[in-house]
Design an enzyme around this catalytic site. Structure first.
Site, short mmCIF file in Angstrom:
data_model
loop_
_atom_site.label_atom_id
_atom_site.label_comp_id
_atom_site.label_asym_id
_atom_site.label_seq_id
_atom_site.Cartn_x
_atom_site.Cartn_y
_atom_site.Cartn_z
N GLU A 29 -48.16 -2.69 -12.29
CA GLU A 29 -46.88 -2.28 -11.06
C GLU A 29 -45.86 -1.78 -11.81
OE1 GLU A 29 -48.02 -4.49 -7.43
OE2 GLU A 29 -47.01 -5.87 -8.55
N HIS A 71 -46.20 -11.37 -12.04
CA HIS A 71 -45.70 -10.47 -11.19
C HIS A 71 -44.17 -10.34 -11.50
CE1 HIS A 71 -43.99 -8.53 -7.54
NE2 HIS A 71 -45.28 -8.16 -7.11
P1 PGA Z 1 -44.90 -3.42 -2.47
O1 PGA Z 1 -45.45 -4.68 -3.24
O2 PGA Z 1 -46.37 -2.89 -2.02
O3 PGA Z 1 -44.04 -3.87 -1.41
O4 PGA Z 1 -44.09 -2.45 -3.12
C1 PGA Z 1 -46.46 -4.52 -4.21
C2 PGA Z 1 -46.10 -5.96 -5.13
O5 PGA Z 1 -44.91 -6.39 -5.61
O6 PGA Z 1 -47.05 -6.59 -5.39
#
Ligand code: PGA
Length: 256
Positions: free
Chosen positions: A165, A93
């Site tokens: 992401e 992440h």
């Molecule tokens: P968010 O986080 O939906 O608050 O943007 C997603 C993540 O960091 O996995």
């Protein structure tokens, strides 16, 4: 392929709060066959929640663990300790990469350690805002996908989930900082092309690719219909039970 809705609770909820949330979520959800609902609580809550969860309805994910199974690693929890407790684990992440200094080498070892311990890794990849502005997105994504999977045997590639992401779209409240379906489609296609070029077309089609970055009930439908997207990794919105169940409802509507 199933649609994945994964709630990343990050550093939120006491064990008691996590247990109450899970209790309510279990009550609220029918047994969806096509939707894989996963929640990722803090490590300390994983073991008690594993005794409470009904795995037909909900699976548990770790947010992180260490790649060595045991030894002199003060403060760490290993994937072998989480074996049988967590079904999935988030790996790589952006908060781990940028706040805790995890690099591709460590991430590669964590992906392999998770698989070795029968835990499905959800490998997160994504470019930062400045990487995107310098036109480096494709290189970054390719490096992170290939780097993260280096230690995975070909036979195990179908045990991996990838989440795209974009770092600049995480926890965003400004519309300008939300990823558009077109931007997501382009990177998801690149992820699949990278998988196809490296491991073959069959693998590329089998690996679920999720999107994450400020997903909420209002944008979930648009994101779930982006070509190639098989699910969502939800942070902030997953902390509010009604929003998380609304997102699952959207997934159900999009599937049918
Ligand atoms: P968010 O986080 O939906 O608050 O943007 C997603 C993540 O960091 O996995």
């Amino acid at each position: 392929m199933k649609t994945y809705i994964v709630g990343n609770w990050k550093l939120n909820f006491t064990v008691g709060e996590a247990s109450i949330y899970l209790h309510k979520l279990l009550k609220a959800l029918p047994n969806y066959r096509d939707i894989e609902v996963v929640v990722a609580p803090s490590t300390i809550a994983l073991q008690p929640l594993s005794l409470q969860v009904d795995r037909h309805k909900i699976k548990l994910a770790a947010q992180n663990a260490f790649y060595r199974d045991y030894g002199a690693f003060t403060g760490e929890t290993s994937f072998s300790q989480l074996r049988g407790i967590a079904d999935y684990t988030i790996v790589g992440h952006s908060e781990r990469r940028y706040i805790f200094g995890e690099n591709d080498k460590m991430i590669e070892k964590k992906v392999a350690a998770a698989i070795r311990n029968k835990i499905t890794p959800i490998l997160c990849v994504g470019e930062t805002e400045s990487e995107r502005s310098f036109g480096e997105t494709a290189d970054v994504i390719r490096d992170q996908v290939i780097g993260g999977l280096t230690d995975v045997a070909d036979d195990d590639l179908d045990k991996v989930v990838i989440a795209y992401e974009p770092v600049w779209a995480i926890s965003s409240t400004k519309a300008a900082k939300l990823a558009t379906p077109d931007e997501i489609a382009e990177v998801v296609a690149l992820i699949r092309k990278t998988l196809a070029d490296t491991y073959g077309k069959e693998v590329a089609e089998k690996v679920p690719v999720l999107f994450g970055g400020s997903v909420n009930p209002s944008n979930a439908g648009a994101y779930l219909t982006v070509p190639g997207v098989n699910g969502l990794l939800v942070g902030g919105s997953s902390l509010i039970l009604s929003e998380f169940t609304d997102i699952i409802e959207v997934a159900k509507r999009v599937r049918s």
